[in-house]
Write a protein that holds these residues in place. Structure first.
Motif, PDB file in Angstrom:
ATOM      1  N   TYR A 116      47.781  26.253  43.883  1.00  0.00           N
ATOM      2  CA  TYR A 116      47.741  26.914  45.208  1.00  0.00           C
ATOM      3  C   TYR A 116      48.983  26.048  46.179  1.00  0.00           C
ATOM      4  O   TYR A 116      49.027  25.008  45.846  1.00  0.00           O
ATOM      5  CB  TYR A 116      46.585  26.866  46.029  1.00  0.00           C
ATOM      6  N   ARG A 125      39.085  24.629  47.264  1.00  0.00           N
ATOM      7  CA  ARG A 125      40.100  24.749  46.097  1.00  0.00           C
ATOM      8  C   ARG A 125      40.262  23.531  45.258  1.00  0.00           C
ATOM      9  O   ARG A 125      40.964  23.330  44.323  1.00  0.00           O
ATOM     10  CB  ARG A 125      41.376  25.529  46.309  1.00  0.00           C
ATOM     11  N   GLU A 178      51.467  36.079  41.212  1.00  0.00           N
ATOM     12  CA  GLU A 178      50.653  35.799  42.194  1.00  0.00           C
ATOM     13  C   GLU A 178      49.174  36.424  41.977  1.00  0.00           C
ATOM     14  O   GLU A 178      49.324  37.619  42.023  1.00  0.00           O
ATOM     15  CB  GLU A 178      51.363  36.005  43.587  1.00  0.00           C
ATOM     16  N   ASP A 179      48.142  35.815  42.513  1.00  0.00           N
ATOM     17  CA  ASP A 179      46.528  36.471  42.422  1.00  0.00           C
ATOM     18  C   ASP A 179      45.710  35.748  43.123  1.00  0.00           C
ATOM     19  O   ASP A 179      45.430  34.670  42.928  1.00  0.00           O
ATOM     20  CB  ASP A 179      46.440  36.506  40.835  1.00  0.00           C
ATOM     21  N   GLY A 180      45.314  36.318  44.444  1.00  0.00           N
ATOM     22  CA  GLY A 180      44.308  35.968  44.866  1.00  0.00           C
ATOM     23  C   GLY A 180      44.613  34.619  45.759  1.00  0.00           C
ATOM     24  O   GLY A 180      43.703  34.066  45.805  1.00  0.00           O
ATOM     25  N   GLY A 181      45.792  34.456  46.239  1.00  0.00           N
ATOM     26  CA  GLY A 181      46.288  33.464  46.947  1.00  0.00           C
ATOM     27  C   GLY A 181      46.607  32.068  45.796  1.00  0.00           C
ATOM     28  O   GLY A 181      46.907  31.194  46.657  1.00  0.00           O
TER      29      GLY A 181
ATOM     30  N   ARG B 125      30.688  29.986  41.922  1.00  0.00           N
ATOM     31  CA  ARG B 125      30.515  30.175  43.184  1.00  0.00           C
ATOM     32  C   ARG B 125      28.857  29.700  43.748  1.00  0.00           C
ATOM     33  O   ARG B 125      28.644  30.014  44.753  1.00  0.00           O
ATOM     34  CB  ARG B 125      30.508  31.741  43.245  1.00  0.00           C
ATOM     35  N   ASP B 179      34.749  41.843  50.407  1.00  0.00           N
ATOM     36  CA  ASP B 179      35.938  41.183  50.448  1.00  0.00           C
ATOM     37  C   ASP B 179      36.208  40.260  49.236  1.00  0.00           C
ATOM     38  O   ASP B 179      35.312  39.230  49.236  1.00  0.00           O
ATOM     39  CB  ASP B 179      36.102  40.367  51.674  1.00  0.00           C
ATOM     40  N   GLY B 180      37.014  40.306  48.263  1.00  0.00           N
ATOM     41  CA  GLY B 180      37.431  39.486  47.363  1.00  0.00           C
ATOM     42  C   GLY B 180      35.935  39.137  46.482  1.00  0.00           C
ATOM     43  O   GLY B 180      35.986  37.904  45.993  1.00  0.00           O
ATOM     44  N   GLY B 181      35.257  40.125  46.153  1.00  0.00           N
ATOM     45  CA  GLY B 181      34.309  39.905  45.243  1.00  0.00           C
ATOM     46  C   GLY B 181      32.802  39.581  45.833  1.00  0.00           C
ATOM     47  O   GLY B 181      32.096  39.421  45.140  1.00  0.00           O
TER      48      GLY B 181
END
Lengths: 256, 256
Positions: A116, A125, A178-181, B125, B179-181
């Protein structure tokens, strides 16, 4: 006795890697502990597609083990999950032929590496991607990646501690997207050496920072010596994404 | 002496909540420890917009503190970040009037609550969302939410341990979105009571599961008693998303 193939995911943050070690928390250790309980004290050894290092994650690790227990297929996931800590997740358990081997039968593996790039450190993250808030020439990274495709001796891109003799591997695909930020590096190949993906990513990021030239990649490969490649990117960005057991050319999605 | 307003994010997983407590790892404790070092042993007290419980996260917590140090504005973030653990991130530090107060000047707050609904437990998650793999009637949840908008006595939707007397709050907005899964519950209001968002989400999920009727919500509010509302959703799905200090009607994005 039947042989079961088990697909699992784990958050590697709190593990000293996949492989069992005395007095350390490992994924293999947790799996064998759970199976020991399920088998009432009988030791069940698990065989994985390969190891992952401390801090490295898996979205699709594969193991196999033999069991005398007669548990219906769909109940196995729940039985195992109940005995496992919540940083390991059992995705699927399927009966396989007694000749199946999680490591020896691998035809290809997919790894992904997440970066990121926002300026600020992101506490959400920190364990799941590499924070690299510097400018990157993506086109240069893609150009460098093309030199890494195909069959090469990857000696320059593996840890000096690597024990295997034959360091020739085939890289089927490298994708930078680029994927999901995240900036995602995707590697599909028939096999990966110790620290290989992390050294590839570290080197490609240095190409992106114009510290290594695109045209230097073939020369780095030709040197067959770790000291010529770039840095080893940190473990928390790395994911063992998928393990393939079929003939990869025809069945792996995304492999060109 | 100048007063600084500081916006920060934190992963609440490894904290015993925001508020300082003896022998516990807390966000306030880490902040005051960092400021103590920066001020060479001089105690600096921080004041937050409000507390967050153990396991609850923040994307936009706000604190203020007074300091005699003459550090240029843009250097403050780096100076603080260097002294803080990596599960706290300093987003911005700005000089404010000496009358500004991070708690008393709040005009509105936004909380979000994240749910993931896939069947399988997700180790990535587990600390960042609530796993609720059951069918949900989203339309019923939205209908129930409408009864919660506006000015109400939220006594039924706060912990029985709540100490404040006045439990009347105004809810400006409740949004339920994918949103986003994640299934995301978004709440914007002029103030929130102890455990209020978690009880609102727990109750709305029970509405979605048809265990509480949409039409029962006004009656639950009218009872002004915690025992009539639904369960308290677990902490790891909750995020203090943003704290507003301006006149909310005109300046808050997304407030209808």
């Amino acid at each position: 006795m039947q042989r079961l193939k088990c697909e699992l995911a784990y958050d590697g943050s709190a593990f000293s890697g996949y492989q069992i070690q005395p007095n350390k928390r490992t994924v293999q250790g947790e799996l064998e502990q759970a199976l020991l309980k399920l088998h009432k004290g009988q030791v069940v050894k698990v065989y994985a597609s390969g190891r992952t290092d401390a801090g490295v994650h898996a979205r699709g690790q594969v193991i196999h083990f033999d069991t005398p227990l007669q548990i219906p297929g769909e109940r196995w996931s729940v039985a195992l999950q109940t005995l496992l800590p919540d940083d390991i997740s059992i995705l699927a358990v399927t009966k396989v032929a007694p000749t199946f081997h999680a490591r020896f039968d691998v035809t290809a593996k997919e790894y992904r590496y997440l970066v990121y790039r926002e300026q600020a450190h992101d506490p959400f993250r920190r364990n799941f991607a590499y924070h690299y808030p510097y400018s990157i020439d993506i086109a240069a990274i893609k150009a460098a990646s093309r030199h890494l495709l195909g069959v090469h001796d990857f000696s320059s891109f593996c840890s000096a501690k690597t024990e295997v003799e034959d360091k020739v591997r085939e890289m089927y695909e490298i994708e930078v997207m680029e994927d999901g930020g995240f900036l995602v590096f995707r590697f599909v190949g028939n096999g990966f050496l110790y620290n290989m993906v992390r050294i590839l990513v570290g080197t490609l990021l240095q190409v992106g920072a114009e510290k290594i030239a695109v045209a230097d990649i073939p020369a780095i490969l030709a040197k067959k010596n770790r000291i010529y490649a770039g840095k080893t990117a940190p473990p928390q960005g790395l994911y063992l994404w998928k393990v393939f057991y079929e003939s990869c050319i025809t069945t792996c999605p995304g492999v060109k």
